[in-house]
Design a protein around this motif. Structure first.
Motif, PDB file in Angstrom:
ATOM      1  N   THR A   1      41.787  22.873  35.955  1.00 49.32           N
ATOM      2  CA  THR A   1      40.626  24.200  35.474  1.00 49.32           C
ATOM      3  C   THR A   1      40.776  24.285  38.104  1.00 49.32           C
ATOM      4  N   TRP A   2      41.685  23.565  38.100  1.00 45.19           N
ATOM      5  CA  TRP A   2      41.825  23.218  39.610  1.00 45.19           C
ATOM      6  C   TRP A   2      42.318  24.476  40.325  1.00 45.19           C
ATOM      7  N   ASP A   3      42.551  25.695  39.536  1.00 44.05           N
ATOM      8  CA  ASP A   3      43.152  27.380  40.266  1.00 44.05           C
ATOM      9  C   ASP A   3      42.186  28.246  39.738  1.00 44.05           C
ATOM     10  N   LYS A   4      41.358  27.675  39.273  1.00 41.88           N
ATOM     11  CA  LYS A   4      39.659  27.876  39.002  1.00 41.88           C
ATOM     12  C   LYS A   4      38.738  27.658  40.096  1.00 41.88           C
ATOM     13  N   ARG A   5      38.851  26.608  40.733  1.00 43.69           N
ATOM     14  CA  ARG A   5      38.199  25.831  41.401  1.00 43.69           C
ATOM     15  C   ARG A   5      38.335  26.574  42.915  1.00 43.69           C
ATOM     16  N   MET A   6      39.784  26.032  43.018  1.00 44.17           N
ATOM     17  CA  MET A   6      40.255  26.371  44.772  1.00 44.17           C
ATOM     18  C   MET A   6      39.882  27.744  45.121  1.00 44.17           C
ATOM     19  N   ARG A   7      39.868  29.172  43.485  1.00 40.81           N
ATOM     20  CA  ARG A   7      39.333  30.429  44.094  1.00 40.81           C
ATOM     21  C   ARG A   7      37.956  30.978  44.027  1.00 40.81           C
ATOM     22  N   GLU A   8      37.314  29.601  43.557  1.00 43.27           N
ATOM     23  CA  GLU A   8      35.690  29.548  44.063  1.00 43.27           C
ATOM     24  C   GLU A   8      35.885  29.690  45.517  1.00 43.27           C
ATOM     25  N   LEU A   9      36.403  28.666  45.583  1.00 44.84           N
ATOM     26  CA  LEU A   9      36.128  27.898  47.386  1.00 44.84           C
ATOM     27  C   LEU A   9      36.923  28.478  48.563  1.00 44.84           C
ATOM     28  N   ILE A  10      38.149  29.553  47.672  1.00 48.69           N
ATOM     29  CA  ILE A  10      38.374  30.042  48.962  1.00 48.69           C
ATOM     30  C   ILE A  10      37.796  31.431  48.492  1.00 48.69           C
ATOM     31  N   ARG A  11      37.069  32.199  47.833  1.00 45.68           N
ATOM     32  CA  ARG A  11      37.312  33.720  47.482  1.00 45.68           C
ATOM     33  C   ARG A  11      35.759  33.656  48.860  1.00 45.68           C
ATOM     34  N   PRO A  12      34.805  32.791  49.296  1.00 44.59           N
ATOM     35  CA  PRO A  12      33.642  33.162  49.867  1.00 44.59           C
ATOM     36  C   PRO A  12      34.149  33.706  51.958  1.00 44.59           C
ATOM     37  N   ASP A  13      33.575  34.766  52.257  1.00 49.05           N
ATOM     38  CA  ASP A  13      33.426  35.495  53.881  1.00 49.05           C
ATOM     39  C   ASP A  13      33.983  33.731  54.738  1.00 49.05           C
ATOM     40  N   VAL A  14      32.965  32.180  54.416  1.00 51.20           N
ATOM     41  CA  VAL A  14      32.587  31.494  55.064  1.00 51.20           C
ATOM     42  C   VAL A  14      32.434  30.398  54.514  1.00 51.20           C
ATOM     43  N   LEU A  15      33.261  29.642  54.998  1.00 51.28           N
ATOM     44  CA  LEU A  15      33.119  28.542  53.973  1.00 51.28           C
ATOM     45  C   LEU A  15      32.469  27.818  54.811  1.00 51.28           C
ATOM     46  N   LEU A  16      31.143  26.701  54.527  1.00 50.69           N
ATOM     47  CA  LEU A  16      30.323  25.125  55.326  1.00 50.69           C
ATOM     48  C   LEU A  16      30.840  24.445  55.022  1.00 50.69           C
ATOM     49  N   LEU A  17      31.547  23.278  55.772  1.00 47.41           N
ATOM     50  CA  LEU A  17      32.195  21.266  55.239  1.00 47.41           C
ATOM     51  C   LEU A  17      31.355  20.422  55.850  1.00 47.41           C
ATOM     52  N   ASP A  18      29.586  20.657  55.710  1.00 49.38           N
ATOM     53  CA  ASP A  18      29.371  19.582  56.095  1.00 49.38           C
ATOM     54  C   ASP A  18      28.771  17.971  56.436  1.00 49.38           C
ATOM     55  N   ASP A  19      29.232  17.237  57.090  1.00 54.40           N
ATOM     56  CA  ASP A  19      29.459  15.589  57.083  1.00 54.40           C
ATOM     57  C   ASP A  19      30.940  15.228  56.807  1.00 54.40           C
ATOM     58  N   PHE A  20      32.064  16.344  57.526  1.00 53.88           N
ATOM     59  CA  PHE A  20      33.574  16.132  57.347  1.00 53.88           C
ATOM     60  C   PHE A  20      34.258  15.202  57.958  1.00 53.88           C
ATOM     61  N   ALA A  21      34.958  14.162  57.623  1.00 54.18           N
ATOM     62  CA  ALA A  21      35.586  13.158  58.230  1.00 54.18           C
ATOM     63  C   ALA A  21      34.835  12.015  57.938  1.00 54.18           C
ATOM     64  N   MET A  22      33.784  12.239  56.853  1.00 54.71           N
ATOM     65  CA  MET A  22      32.867  10.573  56.715  1.00 54.71           C
ATOM     66  C   MET A  22      33.770   8.885  56.439  1.00 54.71           C
ATOM     67  N   ARG A  23      34.364   9.776  55.369  1.00 55.23           N
ATOM     68  CA  ARG A  23      35.432   8.668  54.682  1.00 55.23           C
ATOM     69  C   ARG A  23      36.560   8.556  54.531  1.00 55.23           C
ATOM     70  N   GLN A  24      37.514   7.710  54.639  1.00 60.24           N
ATOM     71  CA  GLN A  24      38.690   8.364  54.085  1.00 60.24           C
ATOM     72  C   GLN A  24      38.858   8.781  53.068  1.00 60.24           C
ATOM     73  N   MET A  25      40.402   9.553  53.022  1.00 58.74           N
ATOM     74  CA  MET A  25      40.613  10.446  51.998  1.00 58.74           C
ATOM     75  C   MET A  25      42.102   9.620  51.761  1.00 58.74           C
ATOM     76  N   THR A  26      41.735  10.032  50.312  1.00 57.44           N
ATOM     77  CA  THR A  26      43.499   9.927  49.474  1.00 57.44           C
ATOM     78  C   THR A  26      44.687  10.748  49.677  1.00 57.44           C
ATOM     79  N   ALA A  27      45.410  10.204  49.647  1.00 58.52           N
ATOM     80  CA  ALA A  27      46.914  11.164  49.448  1.00 58.52           C
ATOM     81  C   ALA A  27      46.695  12.655  49.154  1.00 58.52           C
ATOM     82  N   ALA A  28      45.768  12.208  47.765  1.00 64.13           N
ATOM     83  CA  ALA A  28      46.078  13.302  46.978  1.00 64.13           C
ATOM     84  C   ALA A  28      44.908  14.577  47.655  1.00 64.13           C
ATOM     85  N   GLN A  29      43.371  13.614  47.907  1.00 68.34           N
ATOM     86  CA  GLN A  29      42.610  14.523  48.472  1.00 68.34           C
ATOM     87  C   GLN A  29      42.814  15.254  49.718  1.00 68.34           C
TER      88      GLN A  29
END
Length: 266
Positions: A152-180
Motif C-alpha cells: 500500500t506504499w503508493d496509497k499511503r504516499m498519495r495520502e501524504l502528498i495530497r494535503p496543501d500543508v503537511l506538518l512534520l513535528d519533532d523532525f530529526a529526533m532519531r537516526q533514519m535507515t537508508a530505506a526511511q
C-alpha cells in the motif's frame, strides 16, 4: 402549518438544503413581519445554506488535519518566553508561504512553542480553506514504511502528498535507515509546490549525520536564500528569514525546496 409550508420543507429536504430548513421558521417570521422583502427573504435563506456548508466543510478539514490539540494563534501567549519571536510568528500568520507554496522550518530547544505555533499556523490554513495534515515525523516515516510490506506504499504516499500543508513535528529526533530516508526523500520531492512545515529541536546543520541519504557536505538549499547566504546555513542556527547565525537556535523561513537536503547516493 400550511400545505404549502409542508411542501416547501419537503423540497428543502430532497434538495439537501438543511441550512435553509434550519432557519426557515425564523426567516418566515421576519418576512411576515415586514423585515424582509421577497428577494431579501430568498437571499438570506441562500446565505444561511452557504454558511452551513462552509461550517461543515471547515469541520471536515479540521478533522482530517489530525491536530493533537486545537491550537490557535489567538490563544498563544507570546509573553510566556522571551525566546519567542512574536513578530516573526505573526508574519507567518499572514500565510504568504501557503499561497506561494513555500516550506518553513521551525527549530528551537524544547518547550518554547514550536508545536503550538505549527498547529496554530495549520489551523489558520484550514480556516482559509486549505487541506492540512499534522503528524509526528517518526509516525509519518513508520506509516510510509509499512506500505512496503502490504503493498500500500503508493496509497499511503498519495495520502501524504495530497494535503496543501503537511506538518512534520519533532523532525530529526532519531537516526533514519537508508530505506526511511529514501521514503522521506520521495515524499518531500513529490510535494513540490505544496507547503511543508517542519519543527525540530535540532538545527538543520545537525540533521546530516542522522541519515545515510542526507549529504554530509555543504547544504544545498534553494529558493529565497541568496547565494551569499548559503554559508550561513553551516552555522548552528538561523534567525527567521534573515539567514544570519544566532546563538541559541532560531526560526527560519522560505528554505525551499526542502527536498534538496535529501541527496541519494549515486
Amino acid at each position: 402549518m400550511s400545505v404549502m409550508d409542508t411542501a416547501l420543507r419537503e423540497s428543502l429536504k430532497v434538495l439537501r438544503l438543511s441550512g435553509m430548513l434550519e432557519t426557515l421558521d425564523a426567516r418566515l417570521a421576519q418576512a411576515q413581519g415586514g423585515a424582509l422583502g421577497h428577494l431579501d427573504f430568498l437571499q438570506v435563506l441562500c446565505q444561511d445554506e452557504i454558511t452551513r456548508r462552509e461550517t461543515v466543510a471547515f469541520q471536515r478539514r479540521l478533522h482530517r488535519a489530525k491536530f493533537e490539540q486545537q491550537m490557535t494563534l489567538e490563544e498563544f501567549d507570546f509573553t510566556a518566553s522571551s525566546k519567542l519571536p512574536a513578530a516573526q510568528i505573526r508574519d507567518l500568520a499572514a500565510l504568504r508561504w501557503l499561497h506561494a507554496g513555500e516550506s518553513e522550518i521551525l527549530f528551537r530547544p524544547v518547550g518554547v512553542g514550536k508545536t503550538h505555533s505549527a498547529q496554530a499556523l495549520g489551523h489558520l490554513a484550514v480556516r482559509q480553506g486549505a487541506n492540512v495534515r499534522f503528524a509526528k515525523a517518526s509516525r509519518i516515516v513508520a506509516k510510509v514504511a509499512g506500505g512496503h510490506a502490504d503493498r500500500t506504499w503508493d496509497k499511503r504516499m498519495r495520502e501524504l502528498i495530497r494535503p496543501d500543508v503537511l506538518l512534520l513535528d519533532d523532525f530529526a529526533m532519531r537516526q533514519m535507515t537508508a530505506a526511511q530516508a529514501d521514503d522521506l526523500y520521495e515524499l518531500v520531492s513529490e510535494r513540490q509546490g505544496r507547503s511543508l512545515i517542519i519543527t525540530s529541536n535540532r538545527a538543520p546543520s545537525d540533521w546530516y549525520p542522522l541519515s545515510p541519504r542526507i549529504s554530509s557536505n555543504r547544504p544545498r538549499w534553494a529558493g529565497d536564500f541568496r547565494a551569499d547566504d548559503l554559508d550561513a546555513m553551516e552555522e548552528p542556527a538561523l534567525e527567521l528569514g534573515a539567514a544570519k547565525p544566532v546563538d541559541q537556535g532560531g526560526w527560519h523561513a522560505n528554505a525551499t525546496p526542502v527536498h534538496d537536503l535529501w541527496l541519494r547516493q549515486s
